[in-house]
Write an enzyme that holds these catalytic residues in place. Structure first.
Site, PDB file in Angstrom:
ATOM      1  N   GLY A  72     -58.207  48.906 -15.743  1.00 23.51           N
ATOM      2  CA  GLY A  72     -59.580  48.984 -15.260  1.00 23.51           C
ATOM      3  C   GLY A  72     -59.685  48.778 -13.757  1.00 23.51           C
ATOM      4  CG  ASN A 153     -67.132  41.225 -16.273  1.00 23.63           C
ATOM      5  OD1 ASN A 153     -67.894  41.971 -15.662  1.00 23.63           O
ATOM      6  ND2 ASN A 153     -66.450  40.266 -15.673  1.00 23.63           N
ATOM      7  CD  GLN A 181     -65.738  43.021 -20.958  1.00 21.88           C
ATOM      8  OE1 GLN A 181     -65.900  42.754 -22.152  1.00 21.88           O
ATOM      9  NE2 GLN A 181     -64.728  42.530 -20.262  1.00 21.88           N
ATOM     10  CB  SER A 201     -59.226  48.538 -19.167  1.00 25.79           C
ATOM     11  OG  SER A 201     -58.030  47.787 -19.199  1.00 25.79           O
ATOM     12  CG  HIS A 203     -56.155  44.407 -21.083  1.00 34.12           C
ATOM     13  ND1 HIS A 203     -56.591  43.114 -21.047  1.00 34.12           N
ATOM     14  CD2 HIS A 203     -56.475  44.936 -19.889  1.00 34.12           C
ATOM     15  CE1 HIS A 203     -57.142  42.867 -19.864  1.00 34.12           C
ATOM     16  NE2 HIS A 203     -57.091  43.972 -19.144  1.00 34.12           N
ATOM     17  CB  THR A 239     -42.456  58.081 -14.181  1.00 32.31           C
ATOM     18  OG1 THR A 239     -41.587  58.591 -13.164  1.00 32.31           O
ATOM     19  CG2 THR A 239     -41.928  58.487 -15.546  1.00 32.31           C
ATOM     20  CB  CYS A 337     -61.302  37.734 -12.324  1.00 30.43           C
ATOM     21  SG  CYS A 337     -61.393  38.949 -13.631  1.00 30.43           S
TER      22      CYS A 337
HETATM   23  C1  LIG Z   1     -61.409  43.455 -17.299  1.00 31.88           C
HETATM   24  C2  LIG Z   1     -62.346  44.288 -16.522  1.00 31.88           C
HETATM   25  C3  LIG Z   1     -61.896  45.121 -15.495  1.00 31.88           C
HETATM   26  C4  LIG Z   1     -60.466  45.147 -15.053  1.00 31.88           C
HETATM   27  O1  LIG Z   1     -59.644  45.756 -16.019  1.00 31.88           O
HETATM   28  P1  LIG Z   1     -58.054  45.483 -15.994  1.00 31.88           P
HETATM   29  O2  LIG Z   1     -57.524  46.493 -16.943  1.00 31.88           O
HETATM   30  O3  LIG Z   1     -57.858  44.075 -16.446  1.00 31.88           O
HETATM   31  O4  LIG Z   1     -57.608  45.721 -14.591  1.00 31.88           O
HETATM   32  C5  LIG Z   1     -62.819  45.900 -14.842  1.00 31.88           C
HETATM   33  N1  LIG Z   1     -64.109  45.877 -15.174  1.00 31.88           N
HETATM   34  C6  LIG Z   1     -64.592  45.093 -16.163  1.00 31.88           C
HETATM   35  C7  LIG Z   1     -66.036  45.129 -16.497  1.00 31.88           C
HETATM   36  C8  LIG Z   1     -63.723  44.264 -16.868  1.00 31.88           C
HETATM   37  O5  LIG Z   1     -64.194  43.473 -17.817  1.00 31.88           O
END
Ligand SMILES: *Cc1c(COP(=O)(O)O)cnc(C)c1O
Length: 390
Positions: A72, A153, A181, A201, A203, A239, A337
């Site tokens: 993300g 988030n 999110q 993203s 994860h 890659t 964060c």
């Molecule tokens: C977690 C998050 C990100 C960052 O994503 P990563 O894959 O951890 O770099 C960006 N925006 C929001 C709203 C998030 O919750």
């Protein structure tokens, strides 16, 4: 220590077993470089093409409009800086909101500080909703990008992104949306939202860490951030992370439970999400009833199915986290964060919550592994912990 009760799904999630299973072959068997040209590589190429197509399908995009990134943060940076650097002739002004993720905010601040761009950071109301009138007023002749997140988030507030698009689209201004999110919890369809760029993203929704995507609508100006090989149609060298993108495609597939009769791409609200929402409602009701001095932050209804965030008057959020951690409960003081930062959350501050109250914030973000029994236990412990600390 008791068994872990994991309530920090907005920070990250465990990889779903079926996602892991789908990724596995691409580490040691089908390990070819997707850009090479022999059968081993062709397997990887086919898998990478499938992943692009599947991710695109899930958000109503074309395969060629998907750029796979490292997550993300990279997608947000690529959207903001990539459009800004490619649009210097057109303008120097960006509009975003005060409650964006730091990946958006700090990319904007960097463009202001080091590259002479102007950025307007829109205010939000007490529930965290962006002020559309302020947005319309902020638009000027030199605005070349607007970025508004789909769901926050920290407090889970869902923004009226389609309404934002009604202001940007007629003016031909690209609209970026951070949907990290939201994905897996809300319908995310790029046409319905009317966005030109969209960040996801893996994860945050039961996929692997270190892989994300940026949707870039055909024709949107975009400079790459990473120069090198020709991968991702010259938009992101390196890659291909085939295992990662397969994992992301698979997790989106698993989260998709089409509901009969709904528009094919505008529905995505899975049974699992509804289950999580019921637990969230149980937690919110229980906390407000049993924990003295508790207030819900964010929007009462326009909020993510998994987000329950509170302030606990006169009790430091960090102290609550530590006490809950002793009982095996994992939650957060806002965004992962921001953990360890002394500053009150920029999101809560923008929502008009004074610094002292903002320091008491605790965010619970629920997920597929949670049970009603866990939620009851958390409510009981929280009443105890907050009472003791006060
Ligand atoms: C977690 C998050 C990100 C960052 O994503 P990563 O894959 O951890 O770099 C960006 N925006 C929001 C709203 C998030 O919750």
């Amino acid at each position: 220590m008791e068994d872990l009760i994991y309530l920090d799904h907005a920070a990250t999630t465990p990889v779903h077993a079926q996602v892991l299973e789908a990724m596995w072959p691409f580490f040691a068997q089908q390990y070819g470089n997707a850009s090479a040209s022999y059968p081993l590589a062709e397997q990887a190429r086919a898998a990478a093409d499938w992943a692009h197509a599947e991710i695109a399908r899930q958000i109503g995009a074309r395969p060629g409009e998907i750029v796979i990134t490292s997550g993300g943060s990279e997608s947000d940076n690529l959207a903001i800086k990539g459009v800004a650097f490619a649009s210097r002739e057109r303008g120097d002004h960006i509009i975003t909101t005060q409650i964006e993720h730091h990946a958006v905010l700090r990319a904007c601040q960097y463009l202001e500080r080091s590259h002479g761009f102007r950025v307007t950071y829109l205010p939000v109301d007490h529930h965290g909703l962006v002020d559309l009138a302020a947005l319309e007023q902020a638009l000027d002749q030199r605005t070349m990008l607007v970025s508004v997140m789909l769901a926050n988030n920290e407090v889970g507030t869902i923004q009226p992104v389609a309404e934002v698009a009604k202001l940007t689209r007629p003016r031909g201004i690209p609209l970026h949306c951070d949907a990290v999110q939201a994905i897996g919890q809300l319908p995310v369809d790029v046409a319905t939202l009317g966005v030109d760029l969209l960040t996801i993203s893996a994860h945050k929704c039961y996929g692997p860490k270190g892989v994300g995507a940026l949707y870039v609508r055909r024709g949107t100006p975009l400079d790459p951030l990473i120069h090198g090989g020709h991968q991702e149609r010259e938009r992101r060298a390196g890659t291909e992370n085939v295992a990662g993108m397969i994992g992301m495609a698979r997790t989106l597939q698993l989260l998709e439970i089409p509901t009969a009769g709904a528009a094919p791409l505008a529905r995505r609200f899975s049974a699992a999400t509804l289950g999580v929402q019921a637990l969230r409602d149980q937690l919110i009701a229980g906390v407000l009833r049993n924990v003295s001095g508790a207030t819900l932050t964010g929007h009462p209804t326009e909020r993510l199915a998994n987000n329950a965030s509170f302030c606990f008057r006169s009790v430091a959020g960090e102290a609550v986290l530590v006490a809950l951690a002793d009982h095996g409960i994992a939650c957060s003081s806002g965004s992962a964060c921001a953990a360890g930062e002394q500053e009150p959350s920029h999101v809560l501050t923008a929502m008009g919550i004074e610094a002292e109250l903002a320091q008491t914030a605790v965010r619970f973000s629920l997920g597929l592994s949670n049970t009603p029994e866990q939620i009851d236990r958390v409510i009981t412990l929280l009443a105890e912990v907050v009472g003791n600390l006060r």
